[in-house]
Motif scaffolding. Sequence first.
Motif, PDB file in Angstrom:
ATOM      1  N   HIS A  23      91.209  58.995   8.221  1.00  0.00           N
ATOM      2  CA  HIS A  23      91.210  58.995   9.680  1.00  0.00           C
ATOM      3  C   HIS A  23      92.031  57.886  10.324  1.00  0.00           C
ATOM      4  O   HIS A  23      92.047  57.762  11.542  1.00  0.00           O
ATOM      5  CB  HIS A  23      89.768  58.945  10.186  1.00  0.00           C
ATOM      6  CG  HIS A  23      89.038  60.225   9.939  1.00  0.00           C
ATOM      7  ND1 HIS A  23      88.424  60.500   8.740  1.00  0.00           N
ATOM      8  CD2 HIS A  23      88.872  61.312  10.711  1.00  0.00           C
ATOM      9  CE1 HIS A  23      87.898  61.700   8.801  1.00  0.00           C
ATOM     10  NE2 HIS A  23      88.159  62.221   9.981  1.00  0.00           N
ATOM     11  N   VAL A  41      91.218  53.368  14.924  1.00  0.00           N
ATOM     12  CA  VAL A  41      90.437  54.551  15.283  1.00  0.00           C
ATOM     13  C   VAL A  41      90.020  54.466  16.751  1.00  0.00           C
ATOM     14  O   VAL A  41      90.078  53.409  17.365  1.00  0.00           O
ATOM     15  CB  VAL A  41      89.191  54.692  14.382  1.00  0.00           C
ATOM     16  CG1 VAL A  41      89.586  54.933  12.937  1.00  0.00           C
ATOM     17  CG2 VAL A  41      88.293  53.474  14.481  1.00  0.00           C
ATOM     18  N   PHE A  45      86.137  58.718  16.647  1.00  0.00           N
ATOM     19  CA  PHE A  45      85.835  58.365  15.267  1.00  0.00           C
ATOM     20  C   PHE A  45      84.391  57.905  15.127  1.00  0.00           C
ATOM     21  O   PHE A  45      83.755  58.157  14.098  1.00  0.00           O
ATOM     22  CB  PHE A  45      86.784  57.287  14.754  1.00  0.00           C
ATOM     23  CG  PHE A  45      86.477  56.859  13.344  1.00  0.00           C
ATOM     24  CD1 PHE A  45      86.792  57.675  12.272  1.00  0.00           C
ATOM     25  CD2 PHE A  45      85.855  55.641  13.091  1.00  0.00           C
ATOM     26  CE1 PHE A  45      86.503  57.286  10.965  1.00  0.00           C
ATOM     27  CE2 PHE A  45      85.572  55.244  11.795  1.00  0.00           C
ATOM     28  CZ  PHE A  45      85.892  56.075  10.731  1.00  0.00           C
ATOM     29  N   GLN A  48      82.425  60.894  14.641  1.00  0.00           N
ATOM     30  CA  GLN A  48      82.735  61.478  13.335  1.00  0.00           C
ATOM     31  C   GLN A  48      82.084  60.691  12.196  1.00  0.00           C
ATOM     32  O   GLN A  48      81.572  61.292  11.244  1.00  0.00           O
ATOM     33  CB  GLN A  48      84.251  61.537  13.128  1.00  0.00           C
ATOM     34  CG  GLN A  48      84.938  62.532  14.027  1.00  0.00           C
ATOM     35  CD  GLN A  48      86.447  62.441  13.943  1.00  0.00           C
ATOM     36  OE1 GLN A  48      87.011  61.351  13.880  1.00  0.00           O
ATOM     37  NE2 GLN A  48      87.104  63.587  13.951  1.00  0.00           N
TER      38      GLN A  48
END
Length: 87
Positions: A23, A41, A45, A48
């Motif tokens: 990511h 990020v 994020f 996530q």
Amino acid sequence: MTGGTGDDMADQRATIRTFVAKHIGGAEFADEDDLFATGYVNSLFAVQIVMFTERTFGLAVVGPDLDIANFSSVDRIDTFVTKALNR
């Protein structure tokens, strides 16, 4: 992974590190780096990583656990998961 071995703990950290690496667009990072402060990020994020943590390690992340500090680095995520699994 409750009461896991050293190998389990290394696997846990490697799993987290692999997820984070996917990511951040190939950027180099250390396990202790604050991923949000570095700009690697964004706020999406955070959602996530919480979902990843719940799904991968079978945890319910609720209430005080939702502190962004628990998810700001590979080290902190690993520590959070270990503590949560050993409750």
